[in-house]
Write a protein that holds these residues in place. Structure first.
Motif, PDB file in Angstrom:
ATOM      1  N   UNK A 222       0.820  -1.208   0.000  1.00  0.00           N
ATOM      2  CA  UNK A 222       0.000   0.000   0.000  1.00  0.00           C
ATOM      3  C   UNK A 222       0.852   1.256   0.000  1.00  0.00           C
ATOM      4  N   UNK A 223       1.933   1.236   0.770  1.00  0.00           N
ATOM      5  CA  UNK A 223       2.817   2.389   0.858  1.00  0.00           C
ATOM      6  C   UNK A 223       3.491   2.697  -0.480  1.00  0.00           C
ATOM      7  N   UNK A 224       3.837   1.659  -1.224  1.00  0.00           N
ATOM      8  CA  UNK A 224       4.669   1.855  -2.413  1.00  0.00           C
ATOM      9  C   UNK A 224       3.888   2.022  -3.714  1.00  0.00           C
ATOM     10  N   UNK A 225       2.719   1.404  -3.818  1.00  0.00           N
ATOM     11  CA  UNK A 225       2.104   1.290  -5.142  1.00  0.00           C
ATOM     12  C   UNK A 225       0.682   1.839  -5.266  1.00  0.00           C
ATOM     13  N   UNK A 226       0.065   2.306  -4.209  1.00  0.00           N
ATOM     14  CA  UNK A 226      -1.342   2.708  -4.319  1.00  0.00           C
ATOM     15  C   UNK A 226      -1.528   4.197  -4.062  1.00  0.00           C
ATOM     16  N   UNK A 232      -6.032   4.741   2.591  1.00  0.00           N
ATOM     17  CA  UNK A 232      -6.862   5.030   3.753  1.00  0.00           C
ATOM     18  C   UNK A 232      -8.063   4.085   3.842  1.00  0.00           C
ATOM     19  N   UNK A 233      -8.617   3.729   2.687  1.00  0.00           N
ATOM     20  CA  UNK A 233      -9.719   2.756   2.682  1.00  0.00           C
ATOM     21  C   UNK A 233      -9.240   1.425   3.251  1.00  0.00           C
ATOM     22  N   UNK A 234      -8.073   0.975   2.803  1.00  0.00           N
ATOM     23  CA  UNK A 234      -7.531  -0.310   3.270  1.00  0.00           C
ATOM     24  C   UNK A 234      -7.138  -0.260   4.737  1.00  0.00           C
TER      25      UNK A 234
END
Length: 313
Positions: A222-226, A232-234
Motif C-alpha cells: 500500500x505504501x509503495x504502489x497505491x 486510507x480505505x484499506x
C-alpha cells in the motif's frame, strides 16, 4: 440454452416468464372494478408457464402470497420460482398430478419427487444443499395450499408427507449447548456441510484473517504502489474490520464530529462511531453497531497525508 432441469425432464417445456413493473390488483366492490395495490411492487415477478402455455395458477397464488402477505424480496421470489418450476417439470415429465397421493406412501408424487432429487444428487446434476432447499420449499408450497383450503378434504385423503419432531443442537449466549425441538419431515434430504475451521470467518463465504506477515506485506504494498485514497480505505478495513460499503459511506461531517465533539477512549486510544441505522453510514442489513477507529487513523483521514510506517509497528 436449456438448463439442467430442462435437460433432465425432456417431456416438459414448462418455463418462467417475468412480469416487469408488477403491482398486484384487488377487487373493489364499491366501484365494481379492479384497483392497483400501490404499496406493493415487484420489478420482476415470476410467472410459471406450463407446457401448454397456460399459467400454473397454484404457483401464482403462492408467489403472490409471498409478495403481498409476507413482503418477500424479488430475489427470494425468483429463487422460490426456480424450485417450483423444477417441480412442475417433474410433474409434466412423469405425467403425475400435484394431488396424486395414493395410499402407498412411496407412490405419492412428493415421495417420487424426493427420489428424483436423490437420483440427481448421485448423477452430479444438483448439490445436496440445493436438493434439500428444493424439497423443503415444495413441502412449504403444499402446506400453504392446504392451509388456504385450495384443496378439498376429498382430494386430500392422504398427506403429501409425514411431519416429525427432531432436535438440533444450539449454543446459548453464555456458551452452553442445548437441544431444541424443531419440526421436520420424513422427506428431509440430509447432507454434511463443509467442515468449518477455527481460523475461518463465515460471512457469505469462507474468509481467513491475514497473518502478521501477510499484513506487513500488504501494508508495504500500500505504501509503495497505491493512491492515498486507496491506502486510507484499506487502513480503515484492516484496523476496524469494517466492510467496504461501510467505509465508503463515511461522510466528511462524521470525521469532523468525532474530532470536535468526542474525546478518544483512554483505554485503547480510539474513537467510537455509531454506524448503520439512521447514521448515513451503510452496514449489512442496516444493523446499528459501534465501530472503534484508532485515533491516528482519524487524524490521517483528516489530514489526507502523512506516513503510517510508525503507526502500525
Amino acid at each position: 440454452m436449456r438448463n439442467k432441469s430442462q435437460s433432465y425432464f425432456l417431456n416438459s417445456q414448462a418455463h418462467i416468464n417475468f412480469i416487469t413493473e408488477y403491482r398486484p390488483t384487488y377487487f373493489d366492490s364499491v366501484t365494481d372494478s379492479f384497483e392497483q395495490t400501490e404499496s406493493i411492487y415487484c420489478p420482476r415477478f415470476p410467472s410459471l408457464i406450463k407446457s401448454d402455455n397456460t399459467v400454473w395458477h397454484f404457483a401464482s397464488i403462492y408467489l403472490n402470497n409471498l409478495l403481498i402477505a409476507q413482503r418477500k424480496s424479488t430475489a427470494l421470489l425468483e429463487s422460490v420460482a426456480s424450485d417450483l418450476i423444477d417441480f412442475l417439470r417433474f410433474l409434466e415429465h412423469t405425467e403425475l398430478d400435484i394431488l396424486y397421493l395414493p395410499p402407498k406412501a412411496e407412490k405419492r408424487v412428493t415421495y417420487q419427487f424426493h427420489t428424483s432429487l436423490l437420483q440427481r444428487i448421485r448423477l452430479g446434476l444438483i448439490s445436496p444443499s440445493t436438493a434439500r432447499q428444493r424439497m423443503n420449499r415444495i413441502l412449504r408450497f403444499y402446506d400453504f395450499l392446504i392451509s388456504e383450503n385450495v384443496f378439498t378434504l376429498e382430494e386430500l385423503k392422504n398427506r403429501p408427507y409425514e411431519k416429525i419432531k427432531t432436535y438440533v443442537s444450539c449454543v446459548s449466549s453464555t456458551g452452553d449447548i442445548y437441544k431444541k425441538q424443531v419440526d421436520s419431515s420424513n422427506l428431509k434430504i440430509r447432507h454434511s456441510p463443509r467442515p468449518s475451521y477455527g481460523d475461518e470467518i463465515i460471512d457469505g463465504g469462507r474468509l481467513h484473517p491475514l497473518t502478521p506477515n501477510e499484513k506487513n506485506i500488504f501494508l508495504r504494498y500500500l505504501e509503495q504502489y497505491t493512491t492515498r485514497e486507496f491506502q486510507l480505505i484499506c487502513y480503515m478495513a484492516l484496523y476496524t474490520g469494517a466492510r467496504l460499503q461501510t467505509i465508503c459511506t463515511f461522510r466528511a461531517f462524521h470525521i469532523k464530529n468525532l474530532i470536535t465533539k468526542q474525546k478518544p477512549n483512554s483505554a485503547d486510544d480510539t474513537y467510537t462511531i455509531r454506524v448503520g441505522g439512521k447514521s448515513f453510514i451503510d452496514t449489512k442489513g442496516c444493523y446499528e453497531q459501534n465501530l472503534k477507529v484508532p485515533t491516528w487513523l482519524i487524524e490521517e483521514i483528516r489530514d489526507g497525508s502523512g506516513n503510517l510506517n510508525n503507526s502500525y509497528k
